[in-house]
Structures are given as structure tokens and as C-alpha cells.
Design a protein around this motif. Sequence first.
Motif, PDB file in Angstrom:
ATOM      1  N   GLU A  24      -2.653   0.386  -0.511  1.00 15.66           N
ATOM      2  CA  GLU A  24      -1.249   0.080  -0.289  1.00 15.66           C
ATOM      3  C   GLU A  24      -0.400   0.862  -1.269  1.00 15.66           C
ATOM      4  O   GLU A  24      -0.688   0.901  -2.465  1.00 15.66           O
ATOM      5  N   LEU A  25       0.649   1.489  -0.753  1.00 15.33           N
ATOM      6  CA  LEU A  25       1.604   2.233  -1.565  1.00 15.33           C
ATOM      7  C   LEU A  25       2.926   1.471  -1.516  1.00 15.33           C
ATOM      8  O   LEU A  25       3.503   1.293  -0.443  1.00 15.33           O
ATOM      9  N   TRP A  26       3.398   1.025  -2.694  1.00 13.61           N
ATOM     10  CA  TRP A  26       4.584   0.163  -2.791  1.00 13.61           C
ATOM     11  C   TRP A  26       5.782   0.929  -3.327  1.00 13.61           C
ATOM     12  O   TRP A  26       5.634   1.883  -4.093  1.00 13.61           O
ATOM     13  N   ASN A  27       6.968   0.480  -2.944  1.00 10.54           N
ATOM     14  CA  ASN A  27       8.182   1.106  -3.449  1.00 10.54           C
ATOM     15  C   ASN A  27       8.407   0.729  -4.913  1.00 10.54           C
ATOM     16  O   ASN A  27       7.699  -0.114  -5.473  1.00 10.54           O
ATOM     17  N   LYS A  32       8.503  -3.859  -1.152  1.00 10.69           N
ATOM     18  CA  LYS A  32       8.133  -3.365   0.164  1.00 10.69           C
ATOM     19  C   LYS A  32       6.894  -2.484   0.071  1.00 10.69           C
ATOM     20  O   LYS A  32       6.862  -1.528  -0.702  1.00 10.69           O
ATOM     21  N   CYS A  33       5.908  -2.829   0.872  1.00 17.51           N
ATOM     22  CA  CYS A  33       4.736  -1.983   1.013  1.00 17.51           C
ATOM     23  C   CYS A  33       5.130  -0.864   1.973  1.00 17.51           C
ATOM     24  O   CYS A  33       5.360  -1.103   3.152  1.00 17.51           O
ATOM     25  N   GLU A  34       5.227   0.344   1.476  1.00 15.62           N
ATOM     26  CA  GLU A  34       5.681   1.470   2.293  1.00 15.62           C
ATOM     27  C   GLU A  34       4.591   1.984   3.231  1.00 15.62           C
ATOM     28  O   GLU A  34       4.873   2.484   4.301  1.00 15.62           O
ATOM     29  N   GLN A  35       3.336   1.865   2.791  1.00 17.00           N
ATOM     30  CA  GLN A  35       2.235   2.406   3.593  1.00 17.00           C
ATOM     31  C   GLN A  35       0.962   1.633   3.311  1.00 17.00           C
ATOM     32  O   GLN A  35       0.658   1.339   2.161  1.00 17.00           O
ATOM     33  N   ARG A  36       0.219   1.306   4.369  1.00 16.25           N
ATOM     34  CA  ARG A  36      -1.128   0.723   4.253  1.00 16.25           C
ATOM     35  C   ARG A  36      -2.074   1.721   4.881  1.00 16.25           C
ATOM     36  O   ARG A  36      -1.932   2.066   6.048  1.00 16.25           O
ATOM     37  N   VAL A 100       3.124  -7.691  -9.832  1.00 18.10           N
ATOM     38  CA  VAL A 100       2.962  -8.625  -8.728  1.00 18.10           C
ATOM     39  C   VAL A 100       4.033  -8.288  -7.706  1.00 18.10           C
ATOM     40  O   VAL A 100       5.195  -8.110  -8.066  1.00 18.10           O
ATOM     41  N   SER A 101       3.653  -8.167  -6.441  1.00 23.83           N
ATOM     42  CA  SER A 101       4.618  -7.787  -5.417  1.00 23.83           C
ATOM     43  C   SER A 101       5.708  -8.836  -5.305  1.00 23.83           C
ATOM     44  O   SER A 101       5.472 -10.024  -5.504  1.00 23.83           O
ATOM     45  N   ARG A 102       6.906  -8.377  -5.003  1.00 25.51           N
ATOM     46  CA  ARG A 102       8.038  -9.274  -4.780  1.00 25.51           C
ATOM     47  C   ARG A 102       8.238  -9.503  -3.285  1.00 25.51           C
ATOM     48  O   ARG A 102       9.288  -9.920  -2.847  1.00 25.51           O
ATOM     49  N   ALA A 108       8.330  -7.996   7.202  1.00 26.96           N
ATOM     50  CA  ALA A 108       8.004  -6.629   7.608  1.00 26.96           C
ATOM     51  C   ALA A 108       6.510  -6.510   7.900  1.00 26.96           C
ATOM     52  O   ALA A 108       5.691  -7.120   7.207  1.00 26.96           O
ATOM     53  N   PRO A 109       6.128  -5.738   8.916  1.00 27.94           N
ATOM     54  CA  PRO A 109       4.707  -5.587   9.253  1.00 27.94           C
ATOM     55  C   PRO A 109       3.860  -5.119   8.068  1.00 27.94           C
ATOM     56  O   PRO A 109       2.731  -5.537   7.912  1.00 27.94           O
ATOM     57  N   ALA A 110       4.413  -4.273   7.200  1.00 30.64           N
ATOM     58  CA  ALA A 110       3.644  -3.775   6.060  1.00 30.64           C
ATOM     59  C   ALA A 110       3.331  -4.868   5.059  1.00 30.64           C
ATOM     60  O   ALA A 110       2.448  -4.719   4.234  1.00 30.64           O
ATOM     61  N   CYS A 111       4.042  -5.989   5.111  1.00 34.58           N
ATOM     62  CA  CYS A 111       3.810  -7.088   4.169  1.00 34.58           C
ATOM     63  C   CYS A 111       2.902  -8.160   4.753  1.00 34.58           C
ATOM     64  O   CYS A 111       2.784  -9.242   4.212  1.00 34.58           O
ATOM     65  N   ARG A 112       2.264  -7.874   5.848  1.00 39.92           N
ATOM     66  CA  ARG A 112       1.384  -8.851   6.491  1.00 39.92           C
ATOM     67  C   ARG A 112      -0.068  -8.394   6.373  1.00 39.92           C
ATOM     68  O   ARG A 112      -0.355  -7.214   6.367  1.00 39.92           O
TER      69      ARG A 112
END
Length: 132
Positions: A24-27, A32-36, A100-102, A108-112
Motif C-alpha cells: 500500500e502506498l499512502w499519501n 488515503k491509500c493511493e495505490q494497493r 497509523v493511517s487516518r 474510498a475503495p482503496a481504504c477497504r
Amino acid sequence: MHRRVNMFIYLTPGWQEEYGGHLELWNRRMDKCEQRILPSYGRFVVFRSDSFSYHGHPLPMRLPPNVMRRSIAFYYYTKTRPRRECLDAKCKLHSTLFQVSRCGECAAPACRNASGVSAGARRAPVGVPRES
């Protein structure tokens, strides 16, 4: 030395989506997870490494017996780094900075997770690379 580029090659034949283990690549705000990225066999992933390149695989993998997530990691280092890539103006070297992710209950689909259920509350920390 400052780590500037991360490169991964995934080596497990037959990797299945349901195993998890996505990179996972996060902003920068960690909201926001930009890419899985599924660690599919032969996949080659390259991304910049700076004080804000939050990445990892924070959800536990669900592996069948005798299956392992195999990869080779390569790193590119330089003696210095631009100040815009640093947490502070001095570009002080640091070890892994766990975050820790906020995402929370992000829709958003990337956060599921793979089941489609929001995974923000169950995420393990995501880190940026350790500088040496």
C-alpha cells in the motif's frame, strides 16, 4: 546515506488476491491509500523513497500452509537529499517512522480490505524507510 528509491520484485508463483499482502502506498497525510499493489509473481514495483513515502502491507496476510510472500528488494542511496523531501530542514537521518493511517471509516475503495469492509480501525502501522 539517504535511501532515495525502493524496488521490489515479487517471486511467489500463483499468488491469490485473497492472500492479501498488498503493498500500500499512502499519501502524505496518511488519510488515503493511493495505490494497493498485489504482489503477483514477477511484478516489479519502483517508487521514490523520502520522509513522506508511506508504504507497507499493514493488513495481516491470510496464507495457506506452505505459502510465503517472497520478494527481492533493491535500494538506491545518495549522500544527500533535497530539503523538500525531509521532515525537517536539516534532512536528519532517521530510522523507520511508523504511522497509523487516518483512514478511519473511509469509504474510498482503496481504504477497504479484500472483503470490502473498511479496514481503517484494524490497520497496523505503515512505515517510511529507515535511513542509514
